[in-house]
Design an enzyme around this catalytic site. Structure first.
Site, PDB file in Angstrom:
ATOM      1  N   GLU A 176      -2.536  -2.361  -4.641  1.00 42.90           N
ATOM      2  CA  GLU A 176      -3.426  -1.379  -5.260  1.00 42.90           C
ATOM      3  C   GLU A 176      -2.645  -0.439  -6.180  1.00 42.90           C
ATOM      4  O   GLU A 176      -3.126  -0.070  -7.251  1.00 42.90           O
ATOM      5  CB  GLU A 176      -4.145  -0.558  -4.179  1.00 42.90           C
ATOM      6  CG  GLU A 176      -4.941  -1.398  -3.199  1.00 42.90           C
ATOM      7  CD  GLU A 176      -4.140  -1.810  -1.963  1.00 42.90           C
ATOM      8  OE1 GLU A 176      -4.766  -2.019  -0.914  1.00 42.90           O
ATOM      9  OE2 GLU A 176      -2.900  -1.936  -2.041  1.00 42.90           O
ATOM     10  N   CYS A 233      -2.946   4.639  -0.993  1.00 44.31           N
ATOM     11  CA  CYS A 233      -3.673   3.932  -2.051  1.00 44.31           C
ATOM     12  C   CYS A 233      -5.092   4.477  -2.192  1.00 44.31           C
ATOM     13  O   CYS A 233      -5.613   4.569  -3.303  1.00 44.31           O
ATOM     14  CB  CYS A 233      -3.690   2.433  -1.769  1.00 44.31           C
ATOM     15  SG  CYS A 233      -2.057   1.672  -1.933  1.00 44.31           S
ATOM     16  N   CYS A 253      -4.513   1.360   2.098  1.00 46.00           N
ATOM     17  CA  CYS A 253      -3.984   2.382   3.005  1.00 46.00           C
ATOM     18  C   CYS A 253      -4.401   3.762   2.505  1.00 46.00           C
ATOM     19  O   CYS A 253      -5.002   3.892   1.433  1.00 46.00           O
ATOM     20  CB  CYS A 253      -2.454   2.283   3.076  1.00 46.00           C
ATOM     21  SG  CYS A 253      -1.616   2.856   1.569  1.00 46.00           S
ATOM     22  N   HIS A 267       2.441  -1.246  -3.014  1.00 51.23           N
ATOM     23  CA  HIS A 267       1.237  -1.947  -2.585  1.00 51.23           C
ATOM     24  C   HIS A 267       0.528  -2.547  -3.796  1.00 51.23           C
ATOM     25  O   HIS A 267       0.685  -2.074  -4.927  1.00 51.23           O
ATOM     26  CB  HIS A 267       0.305  -0.995  -1.847  1.00 51.23           C
ATOM     27  CG  HIS A 267       0.809  -0.623  -0.486  1.00 51.23           C
ATOM     28  ND1 HIS A 267       0.058   0.114   0.395  1.00 51.23           N
ATOM     29  CD2 HIS A 267       1.974  -0.900   0.145  1.00 51.23           C
ATOM     30  CE1 HIS A 267       0.740   0.270   1.515  1.00 51.23           C
ATOM     31  NE2 HIS A 267       1.912  -0.328   1.383  1.00 51.23           N
TER      32      HIS A 267
END
Length: 155
Positions: A80, A109, A106, A78
């Site tokens: 992040e 993260c 999410c 991701h």
């Protein structure tokens, strides 16, 4: 056209970073900011040196995995995760930083954000992960759903 606020400026850069994404389902960008300075940027995609989903296809699509579920069944990181990893690789301290992201992080993260000492998350689009917002709230992270603002200047 007026001068953009700092938040507008950083969110616009975050949107540009998302264009580097190699994900076939969702392009996400992330930028870490502290003291009005960009510390690192990241986008979602396969780990360095591995084939991109753009080239080999999407594991999540092949297995009909809904958005927000079974994060481990994905070739990519991701945005992040990548922004935190980039800062770590370059020895950049991110405690006390703000994260600008095109999508709400999410739950995985969110846990990384909490442990990294990030204090604020700005995001534009929601994400189908109900646990995420609760984790961020319980972790004391200020979460701001960015919907833009009027043109203007902030110093």
């Amino acid at each position: 056209m007026g001068r953009p606020t700092w938040e507008e400026y950083f969110m616009e850069i975050t949107r540009l970073v998302a264009h580097r994404s190699t994900c076939l389902r969702r392009r996400v960008g992330a930028v870490l900011v502290k003291d009005k300075r960009i510390l690192a940027s990241g986008y979602n995609g396969a780990p360095s040196g591995l084939p991109h989903c753009l080239d080999v296809g999407c594991l999540r699509e092949w297995n009909n995995i809904p958005s927000g579920e079974r994060h481990e069944l994905c070739r990519g990181l991701h945005a992040e995760q990548n922004v935190i990893i980039q800062a770590a690789r370059h020895g950049i301290a991110i405690q006390g930083a703000a994260l600008f992201c095109t999508t709400l992080p999410c739950a995985i993260c969110a846990k990384m954000i909490i442990n990294a000492g990030i204090t604020t998350v700005y995001y534009e689009e929601g994400y189908a992960d109900e646990l995420s917002q609760g984790l961020l709230r319980d972790g004391g992270i200020e979460v701001i759903h960015w919907q833009g603002s009027a043109e203007g200047t902030t110093e």
